[in-house]
Enzyme design. Structure first.
Site, short mmCIF file in Angstrom:
data_model
loop_
_atom_site.label_atom_id
_atom_site.label_comp_id
_atom_site.label_asym_id
_atom_site.label_seq_id
_atom_site.Cartn_x
_atom_site.Cartn_y
_atom_site.Cartn_z
N ASP A 61 0.82 -1.20 0.00
CA ASP A 61 0.00 0.00 0.00
C ASP A 61 0.86 1.26 0.00
O ASP A 61 1.67 1.47 0.91
CB ASP A 61 -0.89 -0.03 1.25
CG ASP A 61 -1.94 1.04 1.20
OD1 ASP A 61 -2.66 1.08 0.20
OD2 ASP A 61 -2.00 1.85 2.13
N THR A 94 -3.40 5.23 -3.88
CA THR A 94 -2.39 6.01 -3.16
C THR A 94 -1.03 5.92 -3.82
O THR A 94 -0.20 6.80 -3.66
CB THR A 94 -2.28 5.55 -1.70
OG1 THR A 94 -1.96 4.17 -1.69
CG2 THR A 94 -3.57 5.77 -0.96
N1 LIG Z 1 -5.98 -7.34 -13.44
C1 LIG Z 1 -5.43 -6.18 -13.77
N2 LIG Z 1 -4.87 -6.01 -15.00
C2 LIG Z 1 -4.31 -4.85 -15.33
N3 LIG Z 1 -4.23 -3.78 -14.54
C3 LIG Z 1 -4.77 -3.87 -13.33
C4 LIG Z 1 -5.40 -5.06 -12.88
N4 LIG Z 1 -5.83 -4.85 -11.63
C5 LIG Z 1 -5.49 -3.59 -11.30
N5 LIG Z 1 -4.87 -2.97 -12.32
C6 LIG Z 1 -4.35 -1.61 -12.35
O1 LIG Z 1 -3.39 -1.44 -11.33
C7 LIG Z 1 -3.42 -0.11 -10.84
C8 LIG Z 1 -3.56 -0.09 -9.34
O2 LIG Z 1 -2.43 -0.61 -8.74
P1 LIG Z 1 -2.21 -0.59 -7.17
O3 LIG Z 1 -3.44 -1.05 -6.50
O4 LIG Z 1 -0.94 -1.31 -6.92
O5 LIG Z 1 -1.95 0.91 -6.86
P2 LIG Z 1 -2.89 2.01 -6.27
O6 LIG Z 1 -4.30 1.57 -6.29
O7 LIG Z 1 -2.56 3.25 -6.99
O8 LIG Z 1 -2.34 2.21 -4.82
P3 LIG Z 1 -2.71 1.44 -3.46
O9 LIG Z 1 -3.57 0.27 -3.83
O10 LIG Z 1 -1.37 1.05 -2.95
O11 LIG Z 1 -3.41 2.43 -2.64
C9 LIG Z 1 -4.62 0.56 -11.46
O12 LIG Z 1 -4.20 1.45 -12.46
C10 LIG Z 1 -5.42 -0.61 -12.03
O13 LIG Z 1 -6.14 -0.24 -13.17
#
Ligand SMILES: Nc1ncnc2c1ncn2[C@@H]1O[C@H](COP(=O)(O)OP(=O)(O)OP(=O)(O)O)[C@@H](O)[C@H]1O
Ligand SMILES: [Mg+2]
Length: 527
Positions: A61, A94
């Protein structure tokens, strides 16, 4: 005298180019730090505290990672702050927000080096952000009217949020848990009534959702183990007789029998207090502080379940879900709000006994019991679930949904790029840079999944040239895929918050031309 002498000795300043460089570098370093955790194949980080206990946290996170860093660079602090705000406001995204802000600054740095004034860059970025937001809000899907479809949207969002976390293996199970819990809230965003209990042991798949409230306490000896139609008094009051609380108080006596008299008097006082509490017509008493043996006995005699030393959050939640209030004086039973629930009983989770309150006044209350191999797994599972719950509760109120997997960034980049071509003047460079920064997100998702990002993004761009394209990065098969078919969705609110916060933060850092460091003001200065 030189101008820099207006500051005292402890203060220092950095000006113009140097100050800007320092802030760019700091902000980019922070973005690069969390960059590798982005996306479903992003890596996790181990945070180890150097303090006592050398506590270890394993997490993916962004906000959690950044919160635990001690940073000296002021611009880096701005990014840490936007990530925190993103966490509080929408829960997810985040990492994205920090990465996007970092990329915007990286592009800005190039423009500044090409002698474009920061103010020009800022106004270009503003136009670009406005345009990107418009295109996002045009491409949303809103299924609020159709309950069936809306629920499946929620499931998809939950799964996408969880897919980048430790829970990704069991995301179906946890997405269902999160959706069920949030549906119970009936539109409220108050996540207080969803309690998460972590119990080491078992596997993540053994986690379950329970209607009602669970308090991690044991029922004392000789007390009823099961109460129906419970009337609960939640209190925060001292229930101990055997210690004198006033420090330095001194009682002089001339014989042991006098000591016994004092003890008797104290006991009598406690008995009175207990009687007053019992007079509320309750059958369950829960105290934040300890309940000593003597009052416990009295409660047991009266057939009242007395639970001592409940944690503070525990009693606040309990008061909330049973509809009671936390009391600390008991002279006026009429003015105290007593909580209610249908049944209190002892349950077993793994090896532990806990107390279960079901049929609570606040119908939406529920508990998610997380099981897992170790504390670290459970802590990360809780954080991930929290992300999902937050996003879902926001989506229930604002039901606009977008596709994920780099799709939003692609459509924004395309539209912003077109805007750049239409805009005359130096601003167009800044707008073009904004579009490049947006493309960094799919690039990083692909990179983190071990794919050839340059090729992937080029392919995606070609795909997105068609109207109404739904292509994004399918990290599982390692190619360009149809996000609508794969069911990868994201909440509009999250994406919008990412876009706007990142732009604002970048703008703020760009505006800096001087960093002044001062020692804290001394005491005598204040006089
Ligand atoms: N199965 C998937 N295939 C492709 N992209 C994905 C998939 N699942 C999630 N994503 C993409 O990954 C990104 C989110 O990544 P992540 O959750 O690591 O980071 P975050 O949401 O920015 O931060 P955090 O979850 O740490 O608060 C988004 O842009 C989302 O569209
Ligand atoms: Mg996420």
């Amino acid at each position: 005298m030189a101008v820099d002498r207006i500051f005292k000795d402890e203060a220092s300043e950095e000006k113009g180019e140097r100050a800007r460089m320092a802030s760019f570098i700091g902000a980019m370093a922070i973005a690069d730090l969390v960059k590798t955790t982005l996306g479903p194949k992003g890596m996790d980080k181990i945070l180890q505290s150097t303090g006592r206990g050398r506590e270890v946290t394993v997490t993916n996170d962004g906000a959690t990672i950044l919160k635990s860093l001690h940073i000296d660079n002021p611009a880096a602090k701005v990014l840490v702050d936007i990530s925190k705000v993103q966490d509080d406001e929408v829960g997810d995204g985040t990492t994205s927000v920090v990465v996007l802000a970092g990329e915007l600054l990286r592009e800005a740095e190039k423009l500044v080096n090409a002698k474009i004034h920061p103010m020009t860059i800022i106004s270009g970025y503003r136009m670009a952000a406005e345009c990107a937001r418009d295109v996002l809000s045009q491409r949303v899907v809103d299924n609020k009217e159709n309950a069936e479809k809306f629920k499946s949207d929620l499931m998809k969002i939950a799964k996408t949020t969880l897919s980048s976390k430790i829970l990704s293996q069991d995301k179906e199970h946890f997405a269902q848990l999160a959706v069920d819990a949030v549906m119970r809230l009936k539109g409220s965003t108050n996540l207080e009534s969803i309690q998460i209990i972590k119990k080491p042991g078992g596997s993540l798949m053994d986690s379950f959702l329970d209607e009602g409230f669970i308090l991690d306490k044991k029922i004392g000896i000789g007390q009823p183990k099961r109460i129906e139609n419970a009337k609960i008094l939640v209190a925060n009051t001292a229930m101990d007789t055997d210690k004198v609380k006033i420090y330095g108080a001194r009682v002089r006596v001339d014989s042991m029998s006098k000591v016994a008299e004092i003890e008797v008097a104290e006991k009598e006082k406690m008995r009175e207090k207990v009687q007053k509490i019992i007079a509320h017509g309750i059958n369950c008493f829960i105290n934040r502080q300890l309940i000593y043996n003597f009052p416990e006995e009295l409660f047991a005699d009266a057939g009242i379940l007395a639970i001592e030393h409940a944690d503070f959050e525990g009693i606040e939640r309990l008061a909330l879900v049973t509809g009671g209030e936390i009391a600390s004086t008991f002279d006026n039973p009429e003015s105290v709000k007593v909580g209610h629930c249908k049944l209190i009983e002892e349950i077993m989770i793994g090896e532990d006994r806990l107390i279960h309150f079901s049929g609570c006044e606040l119908g939406q209350a529920c508990t998610i019991v997380l099981r897992g191999a170790s504390h670290h797994v459970l802590d990360e599972a809780e954080r991930s679930l929290h992300d999902a719950l937050c996003v879902l509760s926001q989506t229930v109120n604002d039901s606009r949904v977008l596709l994920g997997g780099g799709w939003p960034e692609m459509i924004m980049a395309k539209e912003v790029d077109e805007l750049a071509r239409k805009t005359p003047g130096k601003k167009s460079h800044a707008i073009e840079a904004f579009s490049k920064a947006l493309l960094a997100i799919p690039t990083i998702i692909a990179d983190n999944a071990g794919l050839d990002s340059a090729e992937m993004v080029a392919k995606l761009r070609a795909e997105h040239h068609k109207e109404g394209c739904t292509a994004g990065i399918d990290v599982i098969s390692g190619s360009v895929g149809d996000m609508a078919e794969l069911g990868i969705s994201e909440a509009f609110k999250v994406k919008q918050a990412v876009l706007l916060s990142a732009t604002e933060a970048a703008e703020m850092i760009l505006r800096v031309d001087e960093i002044i460091t001062c020692a804290p003001r001394r005491r005598e200065d204040r006089m």
